[in-house]
Motif scaffolding. Sequence first.
Motif, PDB file in Angstrom:
ATOM      1  N   ARG A  25     -38.766-110.747 -26.801  1.00 60.33           N
ATOM      2  CA  ARG A  25     -38.724-110.480 -25.369  1.00 60.33           C
ATOM      3  C   ARG A  25     -37.590-111.281 -24.734  1.00 60.33           C
ATOM      4  N   GLY A  26     -36.856-110.662 -23.842  1.00 63.17           N
ATOM      5  CA  GLY A  26     -35.813-111.335 -23.107  1.00 63.17           C
ATOM      6  C   GLY A  26     -36.237-111.606 -21.668  1.00 63.17           C
ATOM      7  N   PRO A  27     -35.286-111.898 -20.800  1.00 70.83           N
ATOM      8  CA  PRO A  27     -33.863-111.989 -21.086  1.00 70.83           C
ATOM      9  C   PRO A  27     -33.538-113.087 -22.101  1.00 70.83           C
ATOM     10  N   LYS A  28     -32.464-112.880 -22.822  1.00 72.65           N
ATOM     11  CA  LYS A  28     -32.055-113.787 -23.882  1.00 72.65           C
ATOM     12  C   LYS A  28     -31.733-115.163 -23.315  1.00 72.65           C
ATOM     13  N   ARG A  29     -32.265-116.192 -23.957  1.00 73.46           N
ATOM     14  CA  ARG A  29     -32.057-117.557 -23.511  1.00 73.46           C
ATOM     15  C   ARG A  29     -30.836-118.178 -24.185  1.00 73.46           C
ATOM     16  N   ASP A  30     -30.210-119.123 -23.477  1.00 78.98           N
ATOM     17  CA  ASP A  30     -29.072-119.875 -24.000  1.00 78.98           C
ATOM     18  C   ASP A  30     -29.604-120.975 -24.917  1.00 78.98           C
ATOM     19  N   LEU A  31     -29.186-120.955 -26.176  1.00 81.59           N
ATOM     20  CA  LEU A  31     -29.670-121.931 -27.142  1.00 81.59           C
ATOM     21  C   LEU A  31     -28.692-123.076 -27.368  1.00 81.59           C
ATOM     22  N   SER A  32     -27.675-123.184 -26.538  1.00 79.83           N
ATOM     23  CA  SER A  32     -26.676-124.249 -26.725  1.00 79.83           C
ATOM     24  C   SER A  32     -27.182-125.601 -26.235  1.00 79.83           C
ATOM     25  N   GLY A  33     -28.177-125.599 -25.354  1.00 75.07           N
ATOM     26  CA  GLY A  33     -28.745-126.847 -24.851  1.00 75.07           C
ATOM     27  C   GLY A  33     -30.155-127.053 -25.372  1.00 75.07           C
ATOM     28  N   PRO A  34     -30.874-128.054 -24.857  1.00 74.61           N
ATOM     29  CA  PRO A  34     -32.251-128.300 -25.303  1.00 74.61           C
ATOM     30  C   PRO A  34     -33.153-127.124 -24.947  1.00 74.61           C
ATOM     31  N   TYR A  35     -34.067-126.801 -25.847  1.00 75.24           N
ATOM     32  CA  TYR A  35     -35.011-125.716 -25.578  1.00 75.24           C
ATOM     33  C   TYR A  35     -36.303-125.941 -26.358  1.00 75.24           C
ATOM     34  N   VAL A  36     -37.361-125.306 -25.847  1.00 74.67           N
ATOM     35  CA  VAL A  36     -38.658-125.294 -26.512  1.00 74.67           C
ATOM     36  C   VAL A  36     -38.825-123.938 -27.186  1.00 74.67           C
ATOM     37  N   ALA A  37     -39.255-123.936 -28.452  1.00 73.56           N
ATOM     38  CA  ALA A  37     -39.501-122.695 -29.183  1.00 73.56           C
ATOM     39  C   ALA A  37     -40.989-122.381 -29.164  1.00 73.56           C
ATOM     40  N   VAL A  38     -41.337-121.148 -28.767  1.00 68.73           N
ATOM     41  CA  VAL A  38     -42.743-120.743 -28.696  1.00 68.73           C
ATOM     42  C   VAL A  38     -42.969-119.557 -29.625  1.00 68.73           C
ATOM     43  N   LEU A  39     -43.812-119.758 -30.637  1.00 67.99           N
ATOM     44  CA  LEU A  39     -44.194-118.696 -31.557  1.00 67.99           C
ATOM     45  C   LEU A  39     -45.570-118.182 -31.173  1.00 67.99           C
ATOM     46  N   GLY A  40     -45.793-116.899 -31.353  1.00 72.34           N
ATOM     47  CA  GLY A  40     -47.105-116.359 -31.019  1.00 72.34           C
ATOM     48  C   GLY A  40     -47.161-114.855 -31.165  1.00 72.34           C
ATOM     49  N   LEU A  71     -36.956-119.765 -38.376  1.00 73.26           N
ATOM     50  CA  LEU A  71     -37.363-121.129 -38.726  1.00 73.26           C
ATOM     51  C   LEU A  71     -36.263-122.129 -38.384  1.00 73.26           C
ATOM     52  N   LYS A  72     -35.021-121.751 -38.605  1.00 73.39           N
ATOM     53  CA  LYS A  72     -33.908-122.643 -38.265  1.00 73.39           C
ATOM     54  C   LYS A  72     -33.814-122.830 -36.748  1.00 73.39           C
ATOM     55  N   LEU A  73     -34.022-121.754 -36.004  1.00 75.96           N
ATOM     56  CA  LEU A  73     -34.001-121.857 -34.543  1.00 75.96           C
ATOM     57  C   LEU A  73     -35.115-122.775 -34.053  1.00 75.96           C
ATOM     58  N   CYS A  74     -36.278-122.700 -34.697  1.00 74.75           N
ATOM     59  CA  CYS A  74     -37.383-123.592 -34.326  1.00 74.75           C
ATOM     60  C   CYS A  74     -37.023-125.045 -34.624  1.00 74.75           C
ATOM     61  N   ASN A  75     -36.388-125.272 -35.753  1.00 75.21           N
ATOM     62  CA  ASN A  75     -36.039-126.643 -36.117  1.00 75.21           C
ATOM     63  C   ASN A  75     -34.930-127.225 -35.250  1.00 75.21           C
ATOM     64  N   ASN A  76     -34.216-126.385 -34.532  1.00 78.37           N
ATOM     65  CA  ASN A  76     -33.198-126.870 -33.591  1.00 78.37           C
ATOM     66  C   ASN A  76     -33.789-127.143 -32.212  1.00 78.37           C
ATOM     67  N   ALA A  77     -35.053-126.787 -32.019  1.00 75.79           N
ATOM     68  CA  ALA A  77     -35.695-126.961 -30.717  1.00 75.79           C
ATOM     69  C   ALA A  77     -36.177-128.395 -30.529  1.00 75.79           C
ATOM     70  N   THR A  78     -36.339-128.781 -29.259  1.00 71.59           N
ATOM     71  CA  THR A  78     -36.882-130.113 -28.967  1.00 71.59           C
ATOM     72  C   THR A  78     -38.383-130.159 -29.211  1.00 71.59           C
ATOM     73  N   ASP A  79     -39.056-129.029 -29.010  1.00 73.43           N
ATOM     74  CA  ASP A  79     -40.500-128.922 -29.207  1.00 73.43           C
ATOM     75  C   ASP A  79     -40.817-127.533 -29.733  1.00 73.43           C
ATOM     76  N   ILE A  80     -41.936-127.437 -30.462  1.00 72.45           N
ATOM     77  CA  ILE A  80     -42.373-126.162 -31.020  1.00 72.45           C
ATOM     78  C   ILE A  80     -43.824-125.931 -30.619  1.00 72.45           C
ATOM     79  N   VAL A  81     -44.104-124.742 -30.125  1.00 75.97           N
ATOM     80  CA  VAL A  81     -45.455-124.344 -29.746  1.00 75.97           C
ATOM     81  C   VAL A  81     -45.833-123.137 -30.597  1.00 75.97           C
ATOM     82  N   ILE A  82     -47.052-123.138 -31.147  1.00 79.16           N
ATOM     83  CA  ILE A  82     -47.533-122.019 -31.955  1.00 79.16           C
ATOM     84  C   ILE A  82     -48.867-121.525 -31.407  1.00 79.16           C
ATOM     85  N   GLN A  83     -48.875-120.323 -30.867  1.00 77.43           N
ATOM     86  CA  GLN A  83     -50.140-119.696 -30.486  1.00 77.43           C
ATOM     87  C   GLN A  83     -50.826-119.238 -31.766  1.00 77.43           C
TER      88      GLN A  83
END
Length: 275
Positions: free
Chosen positions: A26-41, A86-98
């Motif tokens: 789901r978008g809109p597409k986020r900018d991944l060049s800065g800090p971000y939280v990854a949410v899986l679910g 998985l690589k995108l998650c590991n580049n995140a500051t935090d990871i959330v898994i529903q």
Amino acid sequence: MAYDILGKGALDYFPCRYKTSKILFRGPKRDLSGPYVAVLGGTETYGRFMAHPYPELLEAQLGRAVVNFGCPNAGLDVFLHDPVLLKLCNNATDIVIQLPGAQNLSNRFYAVHPRRNDRFLRASSMLKYLYPELDFTDYHFTGHLIGALQSTCPQRFEVVRKELQQAWVGRLKGLMSRLDKRATLVWMADHQIGRLAGDAMGSDPLFVDQAMIDDVRPYARDLVKVVPTPDEIEAGQQGLVHSEMDAAAAQMMLGTLAHERLANKLLASLSTHRV
């Protein structure tokens, strides 16, 4: 993906891809060049019929990007089979898994589609031996399959259910072992943990009980639970955006109030459980 076909009263989910991942998010597409939280679910994280699902609400309060990696009807396999994700998650500051249910993952009895985990692909020889009276070419979705297994023989179905529960624990541990930081787990459901764990006709997270949660909890950063009441679900469903054709499907969602509560709880968790 059917959710991206617009009709009268339907949302535009601005579907997008990140890098070379094969999954449409789901978008809109986020900018991944800065800090971000990854949410899986799954479907709730994706935010079907939700104008502002909880990842977006969390982003507005947190002050940094929150990337919605939710997939409709996702099991754990869809995340484990995507090394880019998985690589995108590991580049995140935090990871959330529903937390998903246990029905939509490959196991010793049946295989599911690697990306559309609710799609039943084939039965194993073990399942054919356990249920010789069933013709498995009649089934295309896991929900239909497990309903038939339980109604045909509840006693034999217990063997399948236990296999799914064991596979779920092993698969979630496997996912968390491939993450560079401990994830925050989310229980988002219309029932308390374990209350419907043995019922094939229950709601997600299907078959997940307290023992399973206790088994994986030491590997997680936090466990955030949101269990809206029936009145809260009914009120929250009034804020969903859908066509008349999708009215019945919208009644299966937890609604806007549950998403607001979860965003608030995640904000508190991510702010106080720093590691």
